[in-house]
Design a protein around this motif. Structure first.
Motif, PDB file in Angstrom:
ATOM      1  N   TYR A 145     -34.035 -30.851  30.043  1.00 41.90           N
ATOM      2  CA  TYR A 145     -32.922 -29.959  30.337  1.00 41.90           C
ATOM      3  C   TYR A 145     -32.497 -30.278  31.765  1.00 41.90           C
ATOM      4  O   TYR A 145     -33.328 -30.274  32.680  1.00 41.90           O
ATOM      5  CB  TYR A 145     -33.331 -28.491  30.233  1.00 41.90           C
ATOM      6  CG  TYR A 145     -32.309 -27.551  30.834  1.00 41.90           C
ATOM      7  CD1 TYR A 145     -31.004 -27.502  30.356  1.00 41.90           C
ATOM      8  CD2 TYR A 145     -32.643 -26.731  31.918  1.00 41.90           C
ATOM      9  CE1 TYR A 145     -30.064 -26.658  30.917  1.00 41.90           C
ATOM     10  CE2 TYR A 145     -31.705 -25.873  32.484  1.00 41.90           C
ATOM     11  CZ  TYR A 145     -30.420 -25.845  31.982  1.00 41.90           C
ATOM     12  OH  TYR A 145     -29.488 -25.009  32.551  1.00 41.90           O
ATOM     13  N   VAL A 146     -31.210 -30.588  31.952  1.00 35.28           N
ATOM     14  CA  VAL A 146     -30.702 -30.924  33.281  1.00 35.28           C
ATOM     15  C   VAL A 146     -29.803 -29.774  33.738  1.00 35.28           C
ATOM     16  O   VAL A 146     -28.686 -29.592  33.238  1.00 35.28           O
ATOM     17  CB  VAL A 146     -29.940 -32.262  33.277  1.00 35.28           C
ATOM     18  CG1 VAL A 146     -29.538 -32.623  34.704  1.00 35.28           C
ATOM     19  CG2 VAL A 146     -30.805 -33.360  32.666  1.00 35.28           C
ATOM     20  N   ALA A 147     -30.312 -28.987  34.676  1.00 31.99           N
ATOM     21  CA  ALA A 147     -29.633 -27.778  35.139  1.00 31.99           C
ATOM     22  C   ALA A 147     -28.528 -28.132  36.136  1.00 31.99           C
ATOM     23  O   ALA A 147     -28.454 -29.266  36.630  1.00 31.99           O
ATOM     24  CB  ALA A 147     -30.654 -26.843  35.786  1.00 31.99           C
ATOM     25  N   PRO A 148     -27.642 -27.188  36.437  1.00 32.32           N
ATOM     26  CA  PRO A 148     -26.618 -27.445  37.453  1.00 32.32           C
ATOM     27  C   PRO A 148     -27.246 -27.949  38.750  1.00 32.32           C
ATOM     28  O   PRO A 148     -28.337 -27.518  39.138  1.00 32.32           O
ATOM     29  CB  PRO A 148     -25.976 -26.062  37.640  1.00 32.32           C
ATOM     30  CG  PRO A 148     -26.136 -25.400  36.305  1.00 32.32           C
ATOM     31  CD  PRO A 148     -27.483 -25.850  35.815  1.00 32.32           C
ATOM     32  N   GLY A 149     -26.545 -28.879  39.393  1.00 32.78           N
ATOM     33  CA  GLY A 149     -27.085 -29.489  40.600  1.00 32.78           C
ATOM     34  C   GLY A 149     -27.974 -30.678  40.307  1.00 32.78           C
ATOM     35  O   GLY A 149     -28.716 -31.134  41.184  1.00 32.78           O
ATOM     36  N   GLU A 150     -27.939 -31.187  39.055  1.00 34.47           N
ATOM     37  CA  GLU A 150     -28.743 -32.347  38.653  1.00 34.47           C
ATOM     38  C   GLU A 150     -30.238 -32.089  38.846  1.00 34.47           C
ATOM     39  O   GLU A 150     -30.999 -32.929  39.352  1.00 34.47           O
ATOM     40  CB  GLU A 150     -28.308 -33.601  39.439  1.00 34.47           C
ATOM     41  CG  GLU A 150     -28.702 -34.915  38.830  1.00 34.47           C
ATOM     42  CD  GLU A 150     -27.840 -35.350  37.647  1.00 34.47           C
ATOM     43  OE1 GLU A 150     -28.201 -36.338  37.006  1.00 34.47           O
ATOM     44  OE2 GLU A 150     -26.821 -34.686  37.356  1.00 34.47           O
ATOM     45  N   VAL A 151     -30.675 -30.921  38.400  1.00 29.78           N
ATOM     46  CA  VAL A 151     -32.091 -30.571  38.452  1.00 29.78           C
ATOM     47  C   VAL A 151     -32.710 -30.895  37.091  1.00 29.78           C
ATOM     48  O   VAL A 151     -32.434 -30.218  36.093  1.00 29.78           O
ATOM     49  CB  VAL A 151     -32.287 -29.079  38.793  1.00 29.78           C
ATOM     50  CG1 VAL A 151     -33.779 -28.741  38.835  1.00 29.78           C
ATOM     51  CG2 VAL A 151     -31.624 -28.744  40.119  1.00 29.78           C
ATOM     52  N   TRP A 152     -33.531 -31.931  37.059  1.00 29.14           N
ATOM     53  CA  TRP A 152     -34.130 -32.396  35.810  1.00 29.14           C
ATOM     54  C   TRP A 152     -35.418 -31.625  35.521  1.00 29.14           C
ATOM     55  O   TRP A 152     -36.334 -31.576  36.344  1.00 29.14           O
ATOM     56  CB  TRP A 152     -34.438 -33.888  35.897  1.00 29.14           C
ATOM     57  CG  TRP A 152     -33.223 -34.767  35.833  1.00 29.14           C
ATOM     58  CD1 TRP A 152     -32.129 -34.733  36.646  1.00 29.14           C
ATOM     59  CD2 TRP A 152     -32.988 -35.811  34.895  1.00 29.14           C
ATOM     60  NE1 TRP A 152     -31.222 -35.685  36.286  1.00 29.14           N
ATOM     61  CE2 TRP A 152     -31.730 -36.380  35.207  1.00 29.14           C
ATOM     62  CE3 TRP A 152     -33.719 -36.339  33.829  1.00 29.14           C
ATOM     63  CZ2 TRP A 152     -31.187 -37.438  34.486  1.00 29.14           C
ATOM     64  CZ3 TRP A 152     -33.181 -37.400  33.116  1.00 29.14           C
ATOM     65  CH2 TRP A 152     -31.934 -37.932  33.442  1.00 29.14           C
ATOM     66  N   LYS A 153     -35.501 -31.060  34.322  1.00 28.61           N
ATOM     67  CA  LYS A 153     -36.691 -30.303  33.925  1.00 28.61           C
ATOM     68  C   LYS A 153     -37.201 -30.863  32.595  1.00 28.61           C
ATOM     69  O   LYS A 153     -36.553 -30.675  31.556  1.00 28.61           O
ATOM     70  CB  LYS A 153     -36.356 -28.821  33.773  1.00 28.61           C
ATOM     71  CG  LYS A 153     -35.842 -28.185  35.059  1.00 28.61           C
ATOM     72  CD  LYS A 153     -35.528 -26.709  34.866  1.00 28.61           C
ATOM     73  CE  LYS A 153     -35.030 -26.073  36.155  1.00 28.61           C
ATOM     74  NZ  LYS A 153     -34.721 -24.629  35.997  1.00 28.61           N
ATOM     75  N   PRO A 154     -38.329 -31.577  32.606  1.00 24.51           N
ATOM     76  CA  PRO A 154     -38.879 -32.082  31.339  1.00 24.51           C
ATOM     77  C   PRO A 154     -39.319 -30.924  30.455  1.00 24.51           C
ATOM     78  O   PRO A 154     -40.006 -30.006  30.916  1.00 24.51           O
ATOM     79  CB  PRO A 154     -40.062 -32.944  31.782  1.00 24.51           C
ATOM     80  CG  PRO A 154     -40.439 -32.424  33.127  1.00 24.51           C
ATOM     81  CD  PRO A 154     -39.184 -31.923  33.762  1.00 24.51           C
ATOM     82  N   VAL A 155     -38.911 -30.946  29.181  1.00 20.30           N
ATOM     83  CA  VAL A 155     -39.221 -29.821  28.293  1.00 20.30           C
ATOM     84  C   VAL A 155     -40.017 -30.230  27.059  1.00 20.30           C
ATOM     85  O   VAL A 155     -40.419 -29.373  26.273  1.00 20.30           O
ATOM     86  CB  VAL A 155     -37.928 -29.089  27.868  1.00 20.30           C
ATOM     87  CG1 VAL A 155     -37.281 -28.410  29.066  1.00 20.30           C
ATOM     88  CG2 VAL A 155     -36.929 -30.032  27.204  1.00 20.30           C
ATOM     89  N   GLY A 156     -40.269 -31.538  26.882  1.00 22.13           N
ATOM     90  CA  GLY A 156     -41.072 -31.950  25.740  1.00 22.13           C
ATOM     91  C   GLY A 156     -41.098 -33.462  25.592  1.00 22.13           C
ATOM     92  O   GLY A 156     -40.236 -34.166  26.116  1.00 22.13           O
TER      93      GLY A 156
END
Length: 238
Positions: A145-156
């Motif tokens: 999931y790539v949140a606003p501001g190009e914040v990458w969050k691995p989710v699986g």
């Protein structure tokens, strides 16, 4: 009348009533949503809104492996992208749930980006470049999931092999606030169930499939896509 005869008579009387009741219940149940779109290899790239495959090729291919004709995307050395995007004749909306199903095979365990829920616009026109993104990398399918501001969050993630096709089922509920969600099944197993996320950017989004990434600019990469379809529920694309 004997007791056994009474029971038989009651069964004969009740059976039609029970059948009628069941039929009425079925008629009252909401109709199941049908498949909304399929990518037909017979239509070639006409199934999609557009393509991006500089120097490469997008063809149909029958590998005589039981899948019949499938889409084949070849990204050559010197290029970093070969993708198909969108669905011909369809647009996408906020506050809506979409499910896509397809079978995917890659020639390399590092095909990089194989799906993007890509935002329209560039620079200040967007807050999220791609809210949902999937990569085949280091022998695994990885989802972010790539949140606003190009914040990458691995989710699986899940182990990935190149010896055959994997079944992908992806559902996204679009929201421009933080009440969106997405779920991913791979080969029938739930890999991601992500909630309370923003999944619709300022100018909207569009799906892309293929093989893309600067890390594979110096190698050949091929992906095969079979049975790509769109529905409103997972059952529609299962």
């Amino acid at each position: 009348m004997r007791r056994s005869d009474v029971r038989t008579t009651l069964r004969n009387l009740l059976a039609p009533a029970a059948i009628a009741s069941a039929m009425a219940l079925l008629a009252a149940s909401p109709a199941h949503a049908a498949v909304l779109w399929t990518a037909d290899p017979a239509s070639g790239t006409g199934s999609f809104s557009y393509t991006a495959c500089d120097g490469g090729s997008i063809t149909t291919h029958d590998g005589n492996d039981g899948h019949g004709p499938v889409f084949r995307l070849d990204k050559p050395t010197g290029s970093d992208r070969c993708e198909v995007a969108g669905a011909a004749g369809r647009t996408w909306s906020n506050d809506t749930t979409y499910w896509w199903g397809w079978k995917l095979r890659t020639s390399t365990p590092d095909a990089q980006t194989v799906f993007q829920w890509k935002s329209w616009g560039t620079g200040e026109e967007q807050q999220q470049n791609y809210p949902v993104l999937m990569k085949v990398e280091d022998g695994r399918l990885k989802i972010w999931y790539v949140a606003p501001g190009e914040v990458w969050k691995p989710v699986g993630s899940k182990e990935w092999t190149t010896t055959g096709y994997h079944k992908i089922e992806l559902g996204i509920t679009t929201r421009s606030d933080n009440t969106g969600s997405f779920a991913l099944y791979v080969d029938g197993s739930l890999v991601v169930d992500q909630r309370s996320v923003r999944t619709w950017d300022d100018r909207g989004n569009n799906p892309r499939w293929g093989t893309y990434g600067s890390a594979i600019g110096d190698v050949d990469s091929t992906v095969w896509i079979d049975d790509l379809r769109l529905g409103q529920t997972r059952a529609d694309v299962d």
